[in-house]
Design a protein around this motif. Structure first.
Motif, PDB file in Angstrom:
ATOM      1  N   SER A   1       0.829  -1.203   0.000  1.00  0.00           N
ATOM      2  CA  SER A   1       0.000   0.000   0.000  1.00  0.00           C
ATOM      3  C   SER A   1       0.861   1.248   0.000  1.00  0.00           C
ATOM      4  N   LEU A   2       1.909   1.254   0.819  1.00  0.00           N
ATOM      5  CA  LEU A   2       2.796   2.415   0.887  1.00  0.00           C
ATOM      6  C   LEU A   2       3.510   2.663  -0.441  1.00  0.00           C
ATOM      7  N   VAL A   3       4.041   1.589  -1.034  1.00  0.00           N
ATOM      8  CA  VAL A   3       4.881   1.757  -2.214  1.00  0.00           C
ATOM      9  C   VAL A   3       4.066   2.077  -3.468  1.00  0.00           C
ATOM     10  N   THR A   4       2.795   1.681  -3.501  1.00  0.00           N
ATOM     11  CA  THR A   4       1.962   1.941  -4.685  1.00  0.00           C
ATOM     12  C   THR A   4       0.976   3.085  -4.483  1.00  0.00           C
ATOM     13  N   ALA A   5       0.885   3.610  -3.270  1.00  0.00           N
ATOM     14  CA  ALA A   5      -0.107   4.653  -2.973  1.00  0.00           C
ATOM     15  C   ALA A   5      -0.030   5.860  -3.909  1.00  0.00           C
ATOM     16  N   PRO A   6       1.165   6.403  -4.211  1.00  0.00           N
ATOM     17  CA  PRO A   6       1.197   7.575  -5.107  1.00  0.00           C
ATOM     18  C   PRO A   6       0.543   7.317  -6.463  1.00  0.00           C
ATOM     19  N   TRP A   7       0.675   6.106  -6.974  1.00  0.00           N
ATOM     20  CA  TRP A   7       0.081   5.782  -8.271  1.00  0.00           C
ATOM     21  C   TRP A   7      -1.443   5.756  -8.184  1.00  0.00           C
ATOM     22  N   TRP A   8      -1.974   5.110  -7.131  1.00  0.00           N
ATOM     23  CA  TRP A   8      -3.425   5.043  -6.978  1.00  0.00           C
ATOM     24  C   TRP A   8      -4.012   6.427  -6.731  1.00  0.00           C
ATOM     25  N   ILE A   9      -3.307   7.234  -5.954  1.00  0.00           N
ATOM     26  CA  ILE A   9      -3.788   8.590  -5.679  1.00  0.00           C
ATOM     27  C   ILE A   9      -3.808   9.418  -6.960  1.00  0.00           C
ATOM     28  N   ALA A  10      -2.751   9.315  -7.760  1.00  0.00           N
ATOM     29  CA  ALA A  10      -2.683  10.070  -9.017  1.00  0.00           C
ATOM     30  C   ALA A  10      -3.780   9.638  -9.985  1.00  0.00           C
ATOM     31  N   ILE A  11      -3.987   8.319 -10.110  1.00  0.00           N
ATOM     32  CA  ILE A  11      -5.034   7.808 -11.012  1.00  0.00           C
ATOM     33  C   ILE A  11      -6.411   8.238 -10.529  1.00  0.00           C
ATOM     34  N   SER A  12      -6.620   8.167  -9.221  1.00  0.00           N
ATOM     35  CA  SER A  12      -7.900   8.584  -8.657  1.00  0.00           C
ATOM     36  C   SER A  12      -8.148  10.062  -8.891  1.00  0.00           C
ATOM     37  N   CYS A  13      -7.089  10.848  -8.826  1.00  0.00           N
ATOM     38  CA  CYS A  13      -7.204  12.292  -9.055  1.00  0.00           C
ATOM     39  C   CYS A  13      -7.687  12.570 -10.478  1.00  0.00           C
ATOM     40  N   VAL A  14      -7.133  11.858 -11.443  1.00  0.00           N
ATOM     41  CA  VAL A  14      -7.551  12.041 -12.837  1.00  0.00           C
ATOM     42  C   VAL A  14      -9.023  11.687 -12.999  1.00  0.00           C
ATOM     43  N   GLY A  15      -9.425  10.539 -12.445  1.00  0.00           N
ATOM     44  CA  GLY A  15     -10.824  10.132 -12.561  1.00  0.00           C
ATOM     45  C   GLY A  15     -11.776  11.056 -11.826  1.00  0.00           C
ATOM     46  N   PHE A  16     -11.317  11.568 -10.678  1.00  0.00           N
ATOM     47  CA  PHE A  16     -12.176  12.413  -9.854  1.00  0.00           C
ATOM     48  C   PHE A  16     -12.431  13.769 -10.493  1.00  0.00           C
ATOM     49  N   PHE A  17     -11.396  14.337 -11.111  1.00  0.00           N
ATOM     50  CA  PHE A  17     -11.523  15.671 -11.669  1.00  0.00           C
ATOM     51  C   PHE A  17     -11.845  15.694 -13.159  1.00  0.00           C
ATOM     52  N   TRP A  18     -12.022  14.527 -13.768  1.00  0.00           N
ATOM     53  CA  TRP A  18     -12.331  14.515 -15.191  1.00  0.00           C
ATOM     54  C   TRP A  18     -13.709  15.151 -15.423  1.00  0.00           C
ATOM     55  N   PRO A  19     -13.811  16.152 -16.309  1.00  0.00           N
ATOM     56  CA  PRO A  19     -15.098  16.831 -16.520  1.00  0.00           C
ATOM     57  C   PRO A  19     -16.152  15.876 -17.070  1.00  0.00           C
ATOM     58  N   ARG A  20     -17.298  15.878 -16.420  1.00  0.00           N
ATOM     59  CA  ARG A  20     -18.405  15.047 -16.906  1.00  0.00           C
ATOM     60  C   ARG A  20     -19.096  15.719 -18.094  1.00  0.00           C
ATOM     61  N   GLN A  21     -19.040  17.038 -18.112  1.00  0.00           N
ATOM     62  CA  GLN A  21     -19.545  17.801 -19.240  1.00  0.00           C
ATOM     63  C   GLN A  21     -18.488  18.822 -19.618  1.00  0.00           C
ATOM     64  N   GLN A  22     -18.595  19.363 -20.777  1.00  0.00           N
ATOM     65  CA  GLN A  22     -17.579  20.302 -21.255  1.00  0.00           C
ATOM     66  C   GLN A  22     -17.456  21.487 -20.301  1.00  0.00           C
ATOM     67  N   ASP A  23     -16.232  21.678 -19.787  1.00  0.00           N
ATOM     68  CA  ASP A  23     -15.891  22.793 -18.906  1.00  0.00           C
ATOM     69  C   ASP A  23     -16.643  22.782 -17.584  1.00  0.00           C
TER      70      ASP A  23
END
Length: 263
Positions: free
Chosen positions: A47-69
């Motif tokens: 969990s410690l060694v892979t956490a930055p990757w999961w956090i980064a991927i989650s960030c992309v999915g979380f902030f991806w616009p559902r509609q334009q802008d």
């Protein structure tokens, strides 16, 4: 494409922040890890060694616009400071972040491939000295013999791991001790430890050098202790411990001799 590049730059920034944060807290976490069971320790380390990757991927999915802008909520839109999510400027900090990350990733991959190839070449030359015929003990455990004056036993190979025991070690132990040593290495083979060590070390390489060494040290210690535990199913704990202590003493005596001779 612009949205993807913008979000990737955010993911890289979040990744870097996560690495720093985990590097700071890991000494406190790893200091107490020994009190947990093997399974929990393995989960904590991965969990410690892979956490930055999961956090980064989650960030992309979380902030991806559902509609334009538009983000799912106005609060997220304000938080992310998206003014022109569909425009990517090659003179912005987003571009600088991506360029820096790409350069670091290229350097890291090149360095890793070089080191692995060098290690593989050295190991291939060493294994070329081994006996072609597979050795057996008690009719079950199989290993290859290396005609070397250094007492050692190890397992190598990612997809098809094999066990090697030097002749110097075989000459200094009795049959029971050799069986314990080989069973210990078989436990590594069955757990595919050589492969997982490489994968773990690859993830750990993105941390500062001190954190990288400590993470790899703890993971290596865990795999060794799990292999020892597997052997105790067949032998008494004291016999296993005494055998491993004897092997460690042999190796220290050889190292001491080499140091005294100036090697």
């Amino acid at each position: 494409m612009a949205i993807t590049l913008n979000l990737l730059s955010i993911a890289v920034l979040v990744f870097a922040i996560s690495v720093v944060f985990i590097a700071v807290i890991s000494p406190f976490t790893l200091h107490r890890i020994a009190q947990f069971t093997f399974g929990i320790r393995k989960v904590i380390l991965w969990s410690l060694v892979t956490a930055p990757w999961w956090i980064a991927i989650s960030c992309v999915g979380f902030f991806w616009p559902r509609q334009q802008d538009i983000f799912p909520a106005a609060l997220l839109n304000d938080f992310a400071h998206w003014h022109h999510v569909d425009i990517f400027s090659f003179t912005s900090w987003h571009a600088v972040t991506l360029l820096s990350a790409s350069a670091y990733l290229l350097w890291s991959v090149t360095r890793t491939v070089y080191i692995r190839r060098k290690q593989a070449s050295s190991m291939a030359d060493l294994i070329g000295l081994s006996d072609i015929k597979l050795q057996h003990i008690n009719g079950k455990q199989g290993y290859y013999s290396l005609p070397l004056p250094i007492p050692a036993a190890f397992t190598t190979g990612l997809l098809s791991p094999k066990i090697y025991v030097t002749t110097a070690l075989k000459e200094r132990v009795n049959e029971q001790e050799l069986d314990i040593i080989v069973r210990h290495e078989i436990a590594h083979v069955e757990s595919r430890d050589p492969l997982f060590k490489v994968v773990f070390a690859t993830f750990a390489a993105f941390f500062p050098i001190t954190a990288t060494r400590e993470l790899i040290k703890q993971f290596t210690l865990l795999t060794e202790q799990m292999a020892d535990s597997a052997v105790t199913k067949e032998y008494d704990n004291l016999d296993v411990a005494q055998t491993l202590i004897n092997v460690a003493r042999m190796q220290r005596s050889v190292d001491s001799m080499h140091n005294n001779m100036g090697f």
